[in-house]
Design a protein around this motif. Structure first.
Motif, PDB file in Angstrom:
ATOM      1  N   GLN A   4       0.854  -1.172   0.000  1.00 59.49           N
ATOM      2  CA  GLN A   4       0.000   0.000   0.000  1.00 59.49           C
ATOM      3  C   GLN A   4       0.893   1.226   0.000  1.00 59.49           C
ATOM      4  O   GLN A   4       1.853   1.304   0.756  1.00 59.49           O
ATOM      5  CB  GLN A   4      -0.874  -0.008   1.248  1.00 59.49           C
ATOM      6  CG  GLN A   4      -1.674   1.244   1.471  1.00 59.49           C
ATOM      7  CD  GLN A   4      -2.455   1.172   2.774  1.00 59.49           C
ATOM      8  OE1 GLN A   4      -2.927   0.115   3.156  1.00 59.49           O
ATOM      9  NE2 GLN A   4      -2.577   2.289   3.449  1.00 59.49           N
ATOM     10  N   THR A   5       0.605   2.167  -0.887  1.00 59.73           N
ATOM     11  CA  THR A   5       1.357   3.413  -0.940  1.00 59.73           C
ATOM     12  C   THR A   5       0.361   4.552  -0.945  1.00 59.73           C
ATOM     13  O   THR A   5      -0.527   4.553  -1.797  1.00 59.73           O
ATOM     14  CB  THR A   5       2.212   3.469  -2.232  1.00 59.73           C
ATOM     15  OG1 THR A   5       3.013   2.309  -2.316  1.00 59.73           O
ATOM     16  CG2 THR A   5       3.092   4.681  -2.248  1.00 59.73           C
ATOM     17  N   PRO A   6       0.438   5.508  -0.050  1.00 66.80           N
ATOM     18  CA  PRO A   6       1.352   5.614   1.085  1.00 66.80           C
ATOM     19  C   PRO A   6       1.007   4.588   2.166  1.00 66.80           C
ATOM     20  O   PRO A   6      -0.066   3.998   2.155  1.00 66.80           O
ATOM     21  CB  PRO A   6       1.152   7.033   1.585  1.00 66.80           C
ATOM     22  CG  PRO A   6      -0.211   7.438   1.115  1.00 66.80           C
ATOM     23  CD  PRO A   6      -0.478   6.635  -0.138  1.00 66.80           C
ATOM     24  N   PRO A  11      -0.808  10.720   7.266  1.00 62.36           N
ATOM     25  CA  PRO A  11      -1.880  11.661   6.891  1.00 62.36           C
ATOM     26  C   PRO A  11      -1.848  11.933   5.388  1.00 62.36           C
ATOM     27  O   PRO A  11      -0.782  12.041   4.788  1.00 62.36           O
ATOM     28  CB  PRO A  11      -1.562  12.932   7.676  1.00 62.36           C
ATOM     29  CG  PRO A  11      -0.486  12.575   8.639  1.00 62.36           C
ATOM     30  CD  PRO A  11       0.138  11.302   8.187  1.00 62.36           C
ATOM     31  N   LEU A  12      -3.026  12.030   4.794  1.00 65.38           N
ATOM     32  CA  LEU A  12      -3.131  12.262   3.363  1.00 65.38           C
ATOM     33  C   LEU A  12      -3.509  13.705   3.094  1.00 65.38           C
ATOM     34  O   LEU A  12      -4.338  14.290   3.778  1.00 65.38           O
ATOM     35  CB  LEU A  12      -4.193  11.338   2.755  1.00 65.38           C
ATOM     36  CG  LEU A  12      -3.987   9.844   2.921  1.00 65.38           C
ATOM     37  CD1 LEU A  12      -5.166   9.085   2.332  1.00 65.38           C
ATOM     38  CD2 LEU A  12      -2.696   9.417   2.250  1.00 65.38           C
ATOM     39  N   GLU A  13      -2.873  14.287   2.091  1.00 66.08           N
ATOM     40  CA  GLU A  13      -3.235  15.633   1.656  1.00 66.08           C
ATOM     41  C   GLU A  13      -3.879  15.499   0.280  1.00 66.08           C
ATOM     42  O   GLU A  13      -3.474  14.671  -0.518  1.00 66.08           O
ATOM     43  CB  GLU A  13      -1.991  16.511   1.575  1.00 66.08           C
ATOM     44  CG  GLU A  13      -1.328  16.726   2.926  1.00 66.08           C
ATOM     45  CD  GLU A  13      -0.105  17.616   2.815  1.00 66.08           C
ATOM     46  OE1 GLU A  13       0.028  18.331   1.808  1.00 66.08           O
ATOM     47  OE2 GLU A  13       0.702  17.586   3.743  1.00 66.08           O
ATOM     48  N   HIS A  14      -4.880  16.300   0.036  1.00 62.09           N
ATOM     49  CA  HIS A  14      -5.605  16.207  -1.229  1.00 62.09           C
ATOM     50  C   HIS A  14      -4.956  17.094  -2.259  1.00 62.09           C
ATOM     51  O   HIS A  14      -4.489  18.166  -1.908  1.00 62.09           O
ATOM     52  CB  HIS A  14      -7.070  16.579  -1.033  1.00 62.09           C
ATOM     53  CG  HIS A  14      -7.783  15.613  -0.141  1.00 62.09           C
ATOM     54  ND1 HIS A  14      -8.199  14.384  -0.569  1.00 62.09           N
ATOM     55  CD2 HIS A  14      -8.127  15.688   1.168  1.00 62.09           C
ATOM     56  CE1 HIS A  14      -8.776  13.747   0.443  1.00 62.09           C
ATOM     57  NE2 HIS A  14      -8.748  14.523   1.512  1.00 62.09           N
ATOM     58  N   VAL A  16      -4.502  13.203  -3.648  1.00 65.45           N
ATOM     59  CA  VAL A  16      -3.548  12.159  -3.310  1.00 65.45           C
ATOM     60  C   VAL A  16      -3.799  10.940  -4.191  1.00 65.45           C
ATOM     61  O   VAL A  16      -4.921  10.692  -4.617  1.00 65.45           O
ATOM     62  CB  VAL A  16      -3.638  11.778  -1.822  1.00 65.45           C
ATOM     63  CG1 VAL A  16      -4.957  11.123  -1.519  1.00 65.45           C
ATOM     64  CG2 VAL A  16      -2.488  10.889  -1.417  1.00 65.45           C
ATOM     65  N   SER A  17      -2.748  10.228  -4.448  1.00 62.87           N
ATOM     66  CA  SER A  17      -2.857   8.995  -5.203  1.00 62.87           C
ATOM     67  C   SER A  17      -2.511   7.854  -4.255  1.00 62.87           C
ATOM     68  O   SER A  17      -1.468   7.872  -3.605  1.00 62.87           O
ATOM     69  CB  SER A  17      -1.879   9.024  -6.381  1.00 62.87           C
ATOM     70  OG  SER A  17      -1.932   7.823  -7.088  1.00 62.87           O
ATOM     71  N   VAL A  18      -3.418   6.886  -4.175  1.00 67.54           N
ATOM     72  CA  VAL A  18      -3.210   5.740  -3.301  1.00 67.54           C
ATOM     73  C   VAL A  18      -3.069   4.504  -4.177  1.00 67.54           C
ATOM     74  O   VAL A  18      -3.850   4.305  -5.109  1.00 67.54           O
ATOM     75  CB  VAL A  18      -4.386   5.564  -2.309  1.00 67.54           C
ATOM     76  CG1 VAL A  18      -4.208   4.311  -1.479  1.00 67.54           C
ATOM     77  CG2 VAL A  18      -4.515   6.799  -1.435  1.00 67.54           C
TER      78      VAL A  18
END
Length: 147
Positions: A4-6, A11-14, A16-18
């Motif tokens: 899984q990345t990240p 914390p995710l900032e918009h 974002v690509s997961v």
């Protein structure tokens, strides 16, 4: 889930690509059972290793067949891993495997079979004295009375 990345908990900032990677259960078990690349015999038929009894059967969707650079026929066709013969693998036998990584089997065409030796055809020639020029070739249809 394999990767899984990240990573979880970051914390995710918009925007974002997961990225999430999954393996089927049999693929996951195969990688657990094979921490290093198994040996694939040189000159064996590629399909023998991805078939039902082959060592790569459970991960066949992760196997890619490629022409070995020294044996590329130059026709532009891709190898299918059916009748081709194994030259080597990437990673090589004994090298560590990462969970879910692709496996490349480099192949060459199977040599063409040697031509069959010319067969000798026996022709039965019957000669008699009635001057009708008998010539009999068994198995052939002859349109004249002289056959």
């Amino acid at each position: 889930m394999v990767e899984q990345t990240p990573e979880a908990g970051i914390p995710l900032e918009h925007p974002v690509s997961v990225r999430v990677g999954f393996l089927r259960n049999e693929e996951y078990r195969w990688f657990l059972a094979h921490p290093t690349m198994p040996a694939i015999p040189v000159d064996s038929r590629a399909s023998d290793h991805t078939g039902d009894e082959g060592v790569l059967h459970d991960v066949e969707e992760l196997v890619e067949f490629q022409w070995h650079p020294e044996h590329d026929p130059g026709t532009g066709r891709k190898p299918y891993g059916t009748s081709e013969l194994v030259v080597d693998t990437i990673p090589a036998a004994g090298e560590p495997l990462a969970m879910g990584q692709a496996i490349i089997v480099r192949v060459r065409d199977e040599p063409a079979p040697a031509p069959a030796p010319p067969s000798e055809t026996d022709v039965d020639v019957h000669v008699d004295t009635d001057d009708d020029d008998d010539f009999n070739v068994p198995g052939w249809l002859c349109p004249t009375r002289f056959c």
